[in-house]
Scaffold this motif. Structure first.
Motif, PDB file in Angstrom:
ATOM      1  N   ASN A 139       1.040  -1.371   0.186  1.00  0.00           N
ATOM      2  CA  ASN A 139       0.150  -0.520  -0.118  1.00  0.00           C
ATOM      3  C   ASN A 139       0.777   0.969   0.318  1.00  0.00           C
ATOM      4  N   ASP A 140       0.509   2.201  -0.749  1.00  0.00           N
ATOM      5  CA  ASP A 140       1.481   3.495  -0.820  1.00  0.00           C
ATOM      6  C   ASP A 140       0.330   3.935   0.703  1.00  0.00           C
ATOM      7  N   SER A 141       1.227   5.276   0.866  1.00  0.00           N
ATOM      8  CA  SER A 141       0.318   6.496   1.932  1.00  0.00           C
ATOM      9  C   SER A 141      -0.173   7.514   1.401  1.00  0.00           C
ATOM     10  N   GLN A 142      -1.095   8.211   2.259  1.00  0.00           N
ATOM     11  CA  GLN A 142      -1.726   9.382   2.078  1.00  0.00           C
ATOM     12  C   GLN A 142      -0.560  10.833   2.846  1.00  0.00           C
ATOM     13  N   ARG A 143      -0.244   9.771   4.088  1.00  0.00           N
ATOM     14  CA  ARG A 143       0.404  10.814   5.094  1.00  0.00           C
ATOM     15  C   ARG A 143       1.920  10.602   4.647  1.00  0.00           C
ATOM     16  N   PRO A 144       2.445  11.579   5.320  1.00  0.00           N
ATOM     17  CA  PRO A 144       4.237  11.286   5.086  1.00  0.00           C
ATOM     18  C   PRO A 144       4.965  10.364   6.264  1.00  0.00           C
ATOM     19  N   CYS A 145       5.957   9.936   6.420  1.00  0.00           N
ATOM     20  CA  CYS A 145       6.175   8.867   6.796  1.00  0.00           C
ATOM     21  C   CYS A 145       7.006   9.330   8.382  1.00  0.00           C
ATOM     22  N   GLY A 146       6.141   8.653   9.579  1.00  0.00           N
ATOM     23  CA  GLY A 146       6.736   9.143  10.454  1.00  0.00           C
ATOM     24  C   GLY A 146       5.049   9.472  11.316  1.00  0.00           C
ATOM     25  N   SER A 147       4.287   9.517   9.671  1.00  0.00           N
ATOM     26  CA  SER A 147       2.815  10.150  11.045  1.00  0.00           C
ATOM     27  C   SER A 147       2.302   9.959  11.584  1.00  0.00           C
ATOM     28  N   ARG A 148       2.136   8.463  12.162  1.00  0.00           N
ATOM     29  CA  ARG A 148       1.396   7.127  12.909  1.00  0.00           C
ATOM     30  C   ARG A 148       0.132   7.898  12.623  1.00  0.00           C
ATOM     31  N   ILE A 149      -0.499   7.558  10.941  1.00  0.00           N
ATOM     32  CA  ILE A 149      -1.734   7.644  11.046  1.00  0.00           C
ATOM     33  C   ILE A 149      -1.917   6.621   9.251  1.00  0.00           C
ATOM     34  N   ASP A 150      -2.643   5.813   9.852  1.00  0.00           N
ATOM     35  CA  ASP A 150      -2.972   5.583   8.759  1.00  0.00           C
ATOM     36  C   ASP A 150      -3.903   5.091   7.716  1.00  0.00           C
ATOM     37  N   ARG A 151      -3.307   5.386   6.175  1.00  0.00           N
ATOM     38  CA  ARG A 151      -4.131   6.344   5.600  1.00  0.00           C
ATOM     39  C   ARG A 151      -3.541   5.372   3.876  1.00  0.00           C
ATOM     40  N   HIS A 152      -4.021   4.375   3.622  1.00  0.00           N
ATOM     41  CA  HIS A 152      -3.919   3.629   2.054  1.00  0.00           C
ATOM     42  C   HIS A 152      -4.028   4.765   0.943  1.00  0.00           C
ATOM     43  N   ALA A 153      -3.274   4.863   0.116  1.00  0.00           N
ATOM     44  CA  ALA A 153      -3.315   5.589  -1.606  1.00  0.00           C
ATOM     45  C   ALA A 153      -2.667   4.338  -2.449  1.00  0.00           C
ATOM     46  N   PRO A 154      -2.783   4.305  -3.378  1.00  0.00           N
ATOM     47  CA  PRO A 154      -2.534   3.809  -5.241  1.00  0.00           C
ATOM     48  C   PRO A 154      -1.309   3.742  -5.058  1.00  0.00           C
ATOM     49  N   ILE A 155      -1.439   2.217  -5.677  1.00  0.00           N
ATOM     50  CA  ILE A 155       0.487   2.511  -5.944  1.00  0.00           C
ATOM     51  C   ILE A 155       1.373   3.339  -6.761  1.00  0.00           C
ATOM     52  N   GLY A 156       1.753   3.877  -6.505  1.00  0.00           N
ATOM     53  CA  GLY A 156       3.003   4.789  -6.502  1.00  0.00           C
ATOM     54  C   GLY A 156       1.452   6.617  -6.917  1.00  0.00           C
ATOM     55  N   LYS A 157       1.339   6.878  -5.737  1.00  0.00           N
ATOM     56  CA  LYS A 157      -0.057   7.710  -5.807  1.00  0.00           C
ATOM     57  C   LYS A 157      -0.182   8.094  -4.377  1.00  0.00           C
ATOM     58  N   GLY A 158       0.828   8.093  -3.310  1.00  0.00           N
ATOM     59  CA  GLY A 158       1.063   8.690  -2.667  1.00  0.00           C
ATOM     60  C   GLY A 158       2.739   8.780  -2.045  1.00  0.00           C
ATOM     61  N   THR A 159       3.080   9.331  -0.530  1.00  0.00           N
ATOM     62  CA  THR A 159       4.108   9.560  -0.236  1.00  0.00           C
ATOM     63  C   THR A 159       5.010   8.760   0.118  1.00  0.00           C
ATOM     64  N   ILE A 160       4.803   7.110  -0.718  1.00  0.00           N
ATOM     65  CA  ILE A 160       5.808   6.665  -0.654  1.00  0.00           C
ATOM     66  C   ILE A 160       6.446   6.175  -1.420  1.00  0.00           C
ATOM     67  N   GLY A 161       5.654   6.167  -2.707  1.00  0.00           N
ATOM     68  CA  GLY A 161       5.860   6.332  -4.306  1.00  0.00           C
ATOM     69  C   GLY A 161       5.882   5.333  -4.808  1.00  0.00           C
ATOM     70  N   ALA A 162       6.046   5.259  -6.688  1.00  0.00           N
ATOM     71  CA  ALA A 162       6.210   3.880  -7.414  1.00  0.00           C
ATOM     72  C   ALA A 162       8.093   3.349  -7.273  1.00  0.00           C
ATOM     73  N   ASP A 163       8.878   3.787  -6.902  1.00  0.00           N
ATOM     74  CA  ASP A 163      10.068   3.560  -6.606  1.00  0.00           C
ATOM     75  C   ASP A 163      10.701   2.208  -5.746  1.00  0.00           C
TER      76      ASP A 163
END
Length: 284
Positions: A220-244
């Protein structure tokens, strides 16, 4: 081509026999499903007819137990400070594992639980381990797979150290493992977005827990930044983790041969995400 088992969390209970075909239609080589009503401690039994049909369809479509990671109910809290709910949680997880065994499956994935602000970290991890021990005593042939959490609220299991403490307290270590959720890990502070952070995360996992305990992943990609402690999934490559990150995972031998399960928020994208992930696995 690498042996990557990639799929999504498809429909399950009560019609578990429909899950293999739904996964196959996505082009998946793995899948997750529910074996009970996720919001209840007890559910009506899966009929023998449904179980037999599930096993037959898995065999026919090429899904083995190694490619399927059922998800236990969200009501389960193995460190509940409420004695009644703790007992019900232990009974519910044992029932999930018995259902898995009846379907020919060998793993059940679950969230460890939440302290509700009434237990310390050490007390909570010890209680989760005690709960797993009691469940394993009452079941056979199925591995208890602990999912890391984002650390939202009073949830435990968000650090590799906490997961290691739980595993340390489990008596039968041949029947315990970990499912790493990428969005949860990122929210908990593990920087999977950069190449350096990705390698550091897995190095710390191996030293603290041990890669031999990695039994599955939720991608799961993430809607929130690293260390946010908030669980919000995002589509692959469309969040703050990124496709790489997910391309790295597909080329990483450490994730071969385990279920890699999409729990991204838009089911309409699952086929596209599965196809892209499989294409990355073929890239040298």
């Amino acid at each position: 081509m690498r042996m990557k088992y990639i799929g999504a969390h498809v429909d399950g209970y009560p019609a578990v026999e429909l899950a293999p075909a739904e996964a196959s239609a996505l082009g998946a080589t793995a899948f997750a499903l529910n074996l009970t009503d996720q919001a209840r401690f007890t559910s009506p039994a899966i009929s023998e007819e449904s179980a037999e049909e599930f096993r037959a369809r898995c065999a026919g479509l090429g899904f083995t137990a190694a490619q399927i990671l059922p998800h236990a109910g969200f009501v389960i809290n193995l460190c509940s400070p409420d004695a009644r709910k703790l007992t019900l949680s232990r009974m519910a997880l044992a029932e999930e594992m018995r259902r898995a065994a009846a379907l020919g499956l060998t793993m059940v994935n679950f969230h460890p639980g939440a302290t509700l602000g009434k237990l310390g970290e050490d007390e909570a991890t010890a209680l989760v381990a005690e709960s797993i021990n009691k469940v394993l005593e009452k079941t056979r042939g199925v591995t208890a797979v602990i999912e890391n959490t984002a650390g939202q609220g009073s949830n435990i299991g968000y650090s590799w150290q906490q997961l290691a403490a739980i595993i340390d307290g489990v008596e039968d270590k041949s029947r315990v493992g970990v499912c790493v959720d990428t969005a949860h890990a990122f929210a908990a502070g593990y920087d999977l977005a950069t190449a350096e952070g990705y390698e550091k995360t897995w190095a710390e996992f191996d030293v603290t827990i041990g890669l031999q305990y990695l039994r599955g992943m939720h991608l799961n990609d993430s809607q929130r930044p690293c260390g946010s402690r908030i669980d919000r999934h995002a589509p692959i490559g469309k969040g703050t983790i990124g496709a790489d990150c997910f391309a790295r995972l597909m080329r990483d031998g450490r994730t071969d041969g385990i279920p890699l399960i999409l729990e991204t928020p838009d089911p309409a994208l699952w086929q596209q995400e599965t196809s892209w992930l499989l294409s990355q696995a073929q890239t040298q």
